[in-house]
Design an enzyme around this catalytic site. Structure first.
Site, PDB file in Angstrom:
ATOM      1  CG  ASP A  16     -28.972 104.550 -45.025  1.00 16.04           C
ATOM      2  OD1 ASP A  16     -29.411 105.392 -44.323  1.00 16.04           O
ATOM      3  OD2 ASP A  16     -28.413 105.208 -46.254  1.00 16.04           O
ATOM      4  CE  LYS A  43     -30.317 113.752 -46.923  1.00 21.66           C
ATOM      5  NZ  LYS A  43     -30.570 113.119 -47.909  1.00 21.66           N
ATOM      6  CG  ASN A  46     -24.206 108.061 -47.239  1.00 18.98           C
ATOM      7  OD1 ASN A  46     -23.837 107.271 -46.419  1.00 18.98           O
ATOM      8  ND2 ASN A  46     -25.362 108.589 -47.535  1.00 18.98           N
ATOM      9  CB  THR A 223     -27.631 118.789 -57.543  1.00 20.90           C
ATOM     10  OG1 THR A 223     -28.443 118.675 -56.540  1.00 20.90           O
ATOM     11  CG2 THR A 223     -26.131 119.156 -57.143  1.00 20.90           C
ATOM     12  N   GLY A 225     -30.345 116.865 -60.673  1.00 27.98           N
ATOM     13  CA  GLY A 225     -30.656 115.087 -61.286  1.00 27.98           C
ATOM     14  C   GLY A 225     -30.271 114.983 -62.585  1.00 27.98           C
ATOM     15  CD  GLU A 226     -33.239 111.237 -65.682  1.00 27.78           C
ATOM     16  OE1 GLU A 226     -34.034 111.965 -66.175  1.00 27.78           O
ATOM     17  OE2 GLU A 226     -33.589 110.301 -65.098  1.00 27.78           O
ATOM     18  CG  ASP A 249     -30.875 102.853 -54.422  1.00 23.10           C
ATOM     19  OD1 ASP A 249     -31.289 103.924 -54.190  1.00 23.10           O
ATOM     20  OD2 ASP A 249     -30.255 102.129 -53.554  1.00 23.10           O
ATOM     21  CG  ASP A 255     -25.356 112.030 -49.276  1.00 23.98           C
ATOM     22  OD1 ASP A 255     -25.637 113.164 -49.157  1.00 23.98           O
ATOM     23  OD2 ASP A 255     -26.179 110.879 -48.747  1.00 23.98           O
ATOM     24  CB  SER A 285     -23.168 106.626 -56.498  1.00 20.59           C
ATOM     25  OG  SER A 285     -24.427 107.597 -56.639  1.00 20.59           O
TER      26      SER A 285
HETATM   27  O1  RIB Z   1     -28.931 110.989 -48.984  1.00 15.43           O
HETATM   28  C1  RIB Z   1     -28.934 109.859 -48.676  1.00 15.43           C
HETATM   29  C2  RIB Z   1     -28.939 109.563 -47.101  1.00 15.43           C
HETATM   30  O2  RIB Z   1     -30.224 110.292 -46.730  1.00 15.43           O
HETATM   31  C3  RIB Z   1     -29.303 108.049 -46.568  1.00 15.43           C
HETATM   32  O3  RIB Z   1     -28.090 107.413 -46.250  1.00 15.43           O
HETATM   33  C4  RIB Z   1     -30.000 108.488 -45.302  1.00 15.43           C
HETATM   34  O4  RIB Z   1     -29.468 108.044 -44.093  1.00 15.43           O
HETATM   35  C5  RIB Z   1     -30.459 109.805 -45.348  1.00 15.43           C
HETATM   36  O5  RIB Z   1     -29.559 110.665 -44.473  1.00 15.43           O
END
Ligand code: RIB
Length: 312
Positions: A16, A43, A46, A223, A225-226, A249, A255, A285
């Site tokens: 990333d 993804k 992660n 999902t 979000g908020e 962020d 993930d 996160s």
């Molecule tokens: O979900 C976030 C991920 O999406 C990032 O790490 C990026 O690499 C994309 O795969």
């Protein structure tokens, strides 16, 4: 102590390249960015890292490129205690990369160049069969070829292994091929793209989740979000509310949710508790920058859970 779960991730690994800025260039324009972060992402990777940090034993089945990023990605898995014996280098191909743009407030825009991820084949999955069949859960996303995802769902179903499919990034699917999945976990935009049903309200989300259930997937977790996560199964639909935090962020929060959910479920928790905990793990996160490096370990998570769960 809960039983340690064994999670296998059949999925993507990227590097990333994250830029933080409040404005974005127009065509032909060059501007200065405010901050940059380089980190391991993708993804699949992660989700594997989130599962590992939550205490599971984890194996990754993936392809990386024959460039600087490939061996570094394998090393990253190994240094976290993730079994990378089935992370192979695709010769002559670049690694997956993701330029990411984060706005003030934490919202992100991501461009993924799949590179080696696109070479992960059903044969690679079969080659990992002795390892995969020991897993209690197999987790997949859509940054690898869909035929590999479909093959892995059938592999898991035939062996009674729980499968979790995260259709990200969204693309047109063959519902018949997805129908063996135990959990299908899209976000609002992915759900809308896949079903054609706009998801603006909770009512829309319920309609969309019910449509997906009718396609044969056993459980849907949409999902929101908020707002949290909507769980839909044959017997009930329930909204599991999110936790409020100061997000800087949001990259990788989905993930974090999936990787941690797989572990909590694998440890034998009830769905509702597993989802509530995954909501908190994902929210935490977003309070740090980066993807994998914004995920906390199990001990830190349990401390936060003690504080936040009393407010439920
Ligand atoms: O979900 C976030 C991920 O999406 C990032 O790490 C990026 O690499 C994309 O795969």
């Amino acid at each position: 102590m809960p039983e340690q779960s064994f999670i296998a991730v059949v999925g993507s690994a990227n590097v990333d390249l994250t830029t933080f800025n409040d404005v974005f260039p127009r065509p032909g324009e060059t501007i200065f960015g405010q901050k940059f972060d380089l980190g391991f992402g993708g993804k699949g990777a992660n989700q594997a890292v989130a599962s590992r940090l939550c205490g599971a034993s984890v194996a990754m089945i993936a392809k990386v490129g024959s460039d600087l990023f490939g061996p570094a990605t394998i090393k990253n898995f190994q240094s976290q205690g993730i079994d990378a014996s089935h992370v192979r280098i695709a010769e002559g191909v670049s690694s997956g990369v993701a330029p990411i743009f984060v706005e003030p407030g934490g919202q992100n825009r991501i461009i993924v160049v799949k590179g080696a991820n696109d070479t992960l084949s059903p044969e690679d999955v079969d080659a990992a069969a002795p390892l995969l069949q020991k897993a209690d859960t197999i987790v997949m996303q859509f940054e690898i070829p869909l035929r590999t995802v479909y093959h892995t769902i059938r592999f898991a179903e035939a062996r009674g292994i729980r499968s979790i499919v995260n259709p990200a990034p969204a693309q047109a699917v063959d519902f018949k091929q997805l129908s063996g999945a135990d959990y299908f976990i899209p976000n609002e935009t992915e759900a809308e793209l896949i079903t054609g049903i706009p998801v603006h309200s909770l009512e829309d989300a319920t309609k969309c989740a019910n449509f997906l259930l009718r396609q044969g997937m056993k459980r849907i977790v949409l999902t929101l979000g908020e707002r949290g996560a909507l769980l839909a199964g044959p017997e009930r639909t329930e909204l599991i509310p999110a936790f409020k935090v100061n997000a800087v962020d949001t990259t990788g929060a989905g993930d974090a949710f999936i990787g941690s959910f797989a572990v909590f479920l694998g440890e034998g928790m009830q769905e509702k508790e597993a989802l509530t905990r995954a909501n908190l793990y994902a929210a935490l996160s977003t309070t740090k920058i980066g993807t994998q490096k914004s995920f906390c370990n199990r001990a830190d998570f349990e401390r936060e859970w003690q504080v936040h769960s009393t407010r439920l």
